[in-house]
Design a protein around this motif. Structure first.
Motif, mmCIF file in Angstrom:
data_model
loop_
_atom_site.group_PDB
_atom_site.id
_atom_site.type_symbol
_atom_site.label_atom_id
_atom_site.label_comp_id
_atom_site.label_asym_id
_atom_site.label_seq_id
_atom_site.Cartn_x
_atom_site.Cartn_y
_atom_site.Cartn_z
ATOM 1 N N ARG A 194 -4.933 9.370 2.173
ATOM 2 C CA ARG A 194 -5.406 8.386 1.216
ATOM 3 C C ARG A 194 -4.387 7.260 1.146
ATOM 4 O O ARG A 194 -3.204 7.480 1.397
ATOM 5 N N PHE A 219 -7.326 5.980 -9.830
ATOM 6 C CA PHE A 219 -7.736 5.391 -8.559
ATOM 7 C C PHE A 219 -8.420 6.442 -7.714
ATOM 8 O O PHE A 219 -7.990 7.574 -7.704
ATOM 9 N N GLN A 238 -6.302 15.358 3.428
ATOM 10 C CA GLN A 238 -6.916 14.050 3.690
ATOM 11 C C GLN A 238 -5.898 12.945 3.460
ATOM 12 O O GLN A 238 -5.093 13.021 2.535
ATOM 13 N N SER A 276 0.841 -1.189 0.000
ATOM 14 C CA SER A 276 0.000 0.000 0.000
ATOM 15 C C SER A 276 0.873 1.234 0.000
ATOM 16 O O SER A 276 1.989 1.244 0.513
ATOM 17 N N LEU A 296 -3.631 0.426 -3.077
ATOM 18 C CA LEU A 296 -2.807 -0.758 -3.268
ATOM 19 C C LEU A 296 -2.143 -0.677 -4.624
ATOM 20 O O LEU A 296 -2.736 -0.222 -5.600
#
Lengths: 133, 149
Positions: B99, B149, B97, B88, B102
């Motif tokens: 995040r 993503f 934020q 990850s 993977l």
């Protein structure tokens, strides 16, 4: 089939994942509107390695796993937070929109085999393979 | 009978095509790192018996020698077999934020297009040796915003 010349190949389909780890929390079982069982759980996958200073370090990767059908119910019944498993499946992406309208997507593992590693008198050692959709 | 410990297992095999040219950068320590995304296709029959295609986009990262080979031989549309492990990657967005996503850290990338001047690339044992950072090091380039993503 003639094999006089090398034939053209078509693009193989290959998407296989093998993981071992422990559940980070109890699995969550849900049912789709059509009544299909879906079970999600998060797996902590550990890797131990030596850093440049020669010290052993642990690196943990958290991976979401989804199982369907009968396997979903078996996983939900026998696994819990901390259970050790081996998961075999494929990578899948799941997309959704946030409340703010942003598109998000995550990668998770869709398991077709979940092997239970915990010794116990009651649990099978294996969740059955998923049924075809 | 002795107690067993949990075997370490984290292996991924994928075949797909690059969705764009690989991006290759260097960490502050000078280690090359390549990032690219592959589209992995799956064909299946739906409930009505029709064939459908499903595509999964997977981010791949390669380090060191393998990163350089990817830069040299890969481009958008090229077909590859990737072998590696899931890891990850975490980052902070501009508004703070957290995040994470993977990705697959490749140990081996095999180039499948016939026209390639080189049949394949193998990171070899060196890719797992001590000089390979286990995870993106603090000097690693930030994640692209345009990843799907």
């Amino acid at each position: 089939m003639k094999a006089t010349t090398m034939s053209e190949l078509r693009m193989p389909t290959l998407n296989r994942v093998l993981l071992s780890g422990r559940l980070t929390r109890d699995p969550e079982l849900k049912f789709t509107a059509g009544g299909t069982a879906v079970c999600n759980f998060s797996l902590a996958v550990n890797r131990r390695y030596k850093d440049q200073g020669g010290q052993w370090r642990d690196e943990t990767t958290f991976i979401n796993v989804v199982t369907w059908h009968k396997a979903a119910e078996t996983v939900n019944k026998f696994l819990h937070k901390g259970s050790p498993v081996i998961v075999e499946g494929r990578l899948e992406s799941r997309s959704w929109e946030t409340e703010a309208g942003q598109k998000r997507s995550v990668i998770e593992v869709r398991a077709d085999q979940v092997r239970f590693l915990e010794k116990s008198e009651s649990s099978p050692d294996d969740a059955p393979p998923e049924q075809p959709e | 009978m002795t107690e067993l410990r949990l075997a370490e297992l984290n292996r991924v095999f994928l075949v797909g095509r690059l969705t764009r040219d690989p991006e290759v950068r260097q960490t502050t320590a000078g280690t090359p790192v390549a990032n690219f995304t592959i589209a992995v296709n799956r064909r299946y029959k739906n409930a009505a018996g029709d064939w459908k295609d499903e595509t999964t986009f997977v981010g791949i990262v390669a380090w060191q020698k393998l990163a350089e080979l990817c830069k040299q031989y890969l481009a958008k549309g090229r077909a590859v077999l990737v072998e590696g492990k899931l890891q990850s990657r975490s980052w902070e967005t501009e508004d703070g934020q957290k995040r994470s996503m993977l990705e697959v850290r490749a140990d081996r990338v095999e180039f499948l297009d016939r026209g390639d001047s080189r049949p394949g690339a193998d990171a070899g044992p060196a890719a797992d040796a001590a000089d390979a950072p286990a995870a993106p090091s603090p000097g690693a380039p930030p994640v692209d915003d345009d990843l799907p993503f």
